[in-house]
Design a protein around this motif. Structure first.
Motif, short mmCIF file in Angstrom:
data_model
loop_
_atom_site.label_atom_id
_atom_site.label_comp_id
_atom_site.label_asym_id
_atom_site.label_seq_id
_atom_site.Cartn_x
_atom_site.Cartn_y
_atom_site.Cartn_z
N GLN A 135 30.91 29.80 43.63
CA GLN A 135 31.24 30.49 42.40
C GLN A 135 29.98 30.65 41.55
O GLN A 135 29.12 29.76 41.53
N ARG A 157 32.17 35.37 39.60
CA ARG A 157 32.44 35.72 40.99
C ARG A 157 32.78 34.46 41.78
O ARG A 157 32.11 33.43 41.64
N GLU A 193 33.89 33.12 45.80
CA GLU A 193 34.07 33.38 47.22
C GLU A 193 34.67 32.13 47.86
O GLU A 193 34.16 31.03 47.67
N ASP A 250 38.54 35.10 50.55
CA ASP A 250 38.72 35.75 49.26
C ASP A 250 37.38 35.93 48.57
O ASP A 250 36.53 35.03 48.58
N ASP A 251 37.17 37.10 47.99
CA ASP A 251 35.97 37.40 47.21
C ASP A 251 36.45 38.10 45.95
O ASP A 251 36.88 39.25 45.99
N ASP A 252 36.37 37.40 44.83
CA ASP A 252 36.96 37.90 43.59
C ASP A 252 35.91 37.92 42.49
O ASP A 252 35.10 37.00 42.36
N THR A 253 35.91 38.97 41.69
CA THR A 253 35.04 39.07 40.52
C THR A 253 35.89 39.28 39.28
O THR A 253 36.98 39.86 39.35
N ASP A 254 35.37 38.81 38.15
CA ASP A 254 36.16 38.85 36.93
C ASP A 254 35.20 38.96 35.74
O ASP A 254 34.42 38.05 35.47
N GLU A 279 46.39 31.43 39.16
CA GLU A 279 45.67 32.32 38.25
C GLU A 279 44.98 31.50 37.16
O GLU A 279 45.40 30.39 36.83
#
Length: 718
Positions: free
Chosen positions: A397, A425, A427, A435-439, A494
């Motif tokens: 992260q 971000r 991973e 999972d690869d998430d950006t916020d 979440e």
């Protein structure tokens, strides 16, 4: 143990150096406030009445530069700080809020070995402690429960000074440590090292009821905890070529472990059923290097700060479970869980005044965490719940953040609006999960102050924060903690968002402090443990988003002198919590009253430099029940008495009676639609501890505080 070293670390260390911050990480107080604080007669942190500072976004509790703090470790101080409560399990809350971030010089301490790290820091190494219940834009939005920032000091007086301490208690716990400081010209060198070891025994009881079958089981027995380790704490090399520039390099190194053996007997519906044995072997390490640079500008309060840190941290758990029925074959299994992580944090900050009343703070921050989690379970005998497994989770992260805050005055009001922007971000790779998430999020804040008189001020504030799931909370793989009990992550978890409002009233005059804090925190998608029983009999606990929680409360703090010898300190936090609960598969609202606080009375001879000078302290801490979606934690009360005497000009003796009511029990309950469980780890009992502290070198001779053994055993909550 395997170390994770991702790409880019070499660049980080080459550009930042290896170091640990000694200087302050937050914007300094105005020169007038700073000079006043240095001249005031301030005692050890929690009794520090006249030296405390109340700034627009934090409360600051100071330690004087004397030998009285040299034998105090910061974990023992933590629970005595106003607004802070530490439960028997080691859980820390701030104004009743969880997810509290503990920092050392602005750098977060890993929660998995928080106690061990803090017990390796002596009070003499601490310049001040900042309590930030509603963090401004300068701080990470991840600190949803508030921040406790421990700022270490830089010694500039020439010469060598330090202390050596050793202690033992009636449980056989022993510890020893040395803390030294050296300074000559622009150079300074400081650090400490020591060891701890011991053992304690406590009673264990667990009741379980399965509603569908009506079966009731009761498990009773003893739990023995052996612990030990050593630490090299804050070995720091500082350089100050002139009055405006300073830099430092430092290293921390901690090694330790705990062995926990629990042997119990089980009854089923009142009849003897089986015996069970659980052995947990834990080893941990924490290594840290960092670099800190500070340049003061030509204007008062103008300052440029740069800090970079790399931290290697890991824990190995090996657990052996055994269940032997009175009839039938025995079941035995072994589980191994480990995680290793590399955390880095780099900050660049600049403060600039514009005239006497306007002040700008801006900064950039990049932090990353690379983690590797290994889990396995192997059947050794009999039939076990769930097949054997070997799993691996790898995660990374990264957060790139920028912030700005501007302080100005309009009439009698001081304003400090701010905005923090974070690009996050994450991973995760674990089995079928990739999972690869950006916020990208914006976190506004505003702090206001009005001075009603020279002694009375009012503060108002609002902040927006976030709590992001940890990798363990996301890991979908089972982690067994018992023969039939396991923890599993929730990949769908979440983040939880919080809007926090506070109003503070503060009165300070002639050594007496009185403060009122009104607060309201509204959190969406709060984290809560959720337990269910599978058809195969596995008791499985995960973390879920449990709707909306609202905490409304009032904290009152009163401290001051009774006469020349006696001082008092009292604080209480009263909170109403509204939250979602699960009944019959239906979520409904529930309202509960919660409270915590502390009371202390302190006697000291007026001439603390005289041989034979005494100091006696009576302390009482308490906390009421806590509640979540399915579980409840019982209240606790802890009482301590401490007596200190100056034996010679350099030698001090301390005698402490801890948990004098033997009431430091850790009790929790879980209630679901199909299952009830109550678990109690009883207090190990009252203990008496004796310690000697020898101070050497230059500096004033004031009585030291007591030091508890670093790495004292955490109470497990399997």
């Amino acid at each position: 143990m395997k170390r994770i070293i991702p790409s880019g670390v070499a660049i980080l260390l080459a550009s930042a150096g290896v170091a640990h911050a000694q200087q302050q990480q937050a914007a300094p107080p105005p020169p007038a406030e700073q000079a006043a604080a240095e001249n005031l007669e301030d005692e050890i942190v929690v009794l520090a009445d006249t030296g405390d500072q109340v700034r627009i976004d934090r409360r600051t509790y100071t330690l004087r530069d004397d030998a009285s703090a040299q034998a105090t470790n910061m974990f023992e101080v933590l629970g005595r700080i106003p607004s802070v409560s530490v439960a028997p399990s080691g859980a820390v809350t701030l104004l009743g809020a969880e997810n509290v971030t503990i920092q050392i010089n602005g750098q977060p301490v890993p929660g998995t070995n928080l106690e061990q790290v803090l017990r390796g820091i002596l009070g003499a190494e601490v310049q001040r402690i900042e309590v930030i219940t509603n963090p401004s834009a300068q701080y990470s939005a991840q600190a949803s429960g508030g921040i406790i920032n421990i700022i270490t000091r830089q010694r500039l007086s020439a010469g060598v000074s330090g202390s050596a301490q050793a202690g033992v208690d009636t449980f056989g716990v022993s510890n020893g440590g040395v803390s030294m400081n050296w300074s000559r010209g622009p150079w300074s060198l400081s650090g400490g090292g020591g060891y701890w070891n011991g053992r304690q025994t406590q009673d264990f009881e667990r009741e379980r009821q399965i509603f569908a079958t009506g079966d009731q089981s009761r498990e009773t027995g003893e739990q023995e905890v052996e612990f030990g380790g050593r630490y090299l704490s804050r070995l720091t090399l500082g350089y100050r070529p002139n009055e405006r520039r300073r830099m430092s390099v430092a290293v921390d190194n901690v090694r330790g472990g705990n062995d926990i053996l629990r042997d119990t007997a089980i009854t089923l519906n009142g009849a003897p059923s089986a015996t069970q044995s659980n052995l947990n072997e834990v080893e941990f390490y924490n290594d840290q290097i960092s670099f800190d640079f500070q340049q003061d500008g030509a204007r008062p309060r103008e300052q440029l700060r740069f800090n970079s840190m790399a931290q290697w941290h890991g824990v190995d758990f090996e657990q052996t479970f055994g269940l032997t029925p009175l009839s039938g074959p025995a079941t035995r299994a072994r589980a191994a869980n480990s995680f290793d992580m590399l955390n880095t944090n780099t900050r660049l900050e600049y403060d600039r005044p514009f005239g006497d009343s306007r002040f700008l703070s801006v900064g950039l921050n990049f932090e990353s965490s690379d983690q590797e989690h290994n889990n396995s379970r192997t059947a050794l005998a009999g039939t076990v719940i769930a097949p054997d497994y070997v799993t691996l989770l790898e995660g990374r992260q990264q957060t790139l953040a920028g912030y700005g805050a501007y302080q100005f005055e309009t009439g009698p009001w001081t304003w400090q609006p701010g905005l923090r922007i974070e690009n996050y971000r994450r991973e995760v790779q674990s089995g079928a999960v990739d999972d690869d998430d950006t916020d990208l999020r914006y976190f506004p804040s505003i702090h206001l102050r009005r001075d009603l008189t020279d002694s009375i001020n009012v503060d108002l504030s609002y902040t927006s924060r976030i709590q992001r799931p940890s990798f363990q909370q996301l890991d979908p793989n089972l982690r067994f903690a018992d023969v039939n009990r396991a923890i599993v992550g929730n990949p769908a978890l979440e983040p939880s968002l919080t809007d926090a409002y506070e109003a503070n009233f503060t009165y300070q005059n002639a050594g007496t402090n009185f403060g009122l804090t009104f607060y309201n925190r509204i959190s969406e998608d709060v984290f809560s443990p959720f337990t269910e029983v599978t058809p195969g009999g596995l008791i499985r606990t995960t973390t879920v988003n449990a709707g909306v929680s609202e905490q409304r409360g009032l904290q009152a703090i009163l401290r001051g002198p009774l006469n020349a010898n006696w001082r008092y300190s009292a604080s209480v936090n009263l909170m109403e919590r509204e939250f979602d609960v699960l009944n019959g598969g239906v979520t409904s609202r529930r309202s509960e009253f919660e409270y915590d606080g502390a009371i202390s009375l302190d006697y000291r001879d007026q001439d603390q430099n005289a041989i034979g000078a005494d100091q006696v302290q009576f302390e009482l801490r308490f906390q009421g029940p806590r509640h979540t979606l399915q579980s409840d934690l019982d209240e606790f009360v802890i009482g301590n008495i401490t007596w200190r005497r100056k034996i010679t000009d350099s030698l001090y003796a301390t005698l402490m009676a801890q948990d004098i009511f033997s009431s430091q029990n850790n009790v929790s309950e879980i209630t679901t639609d199909a299952y009830f469980e109550r678990t109690e780890f009883s207090s190990p009992g009252a203990r008496v501890r004796f310690a000697l502290t020898y101070q050497f070198g230059s500096g004033p001779r004031r009585p030291p505080q007591d030091q508890q053994p670093p790495g004292g055993p955490p109470v497990p909550t399997f």
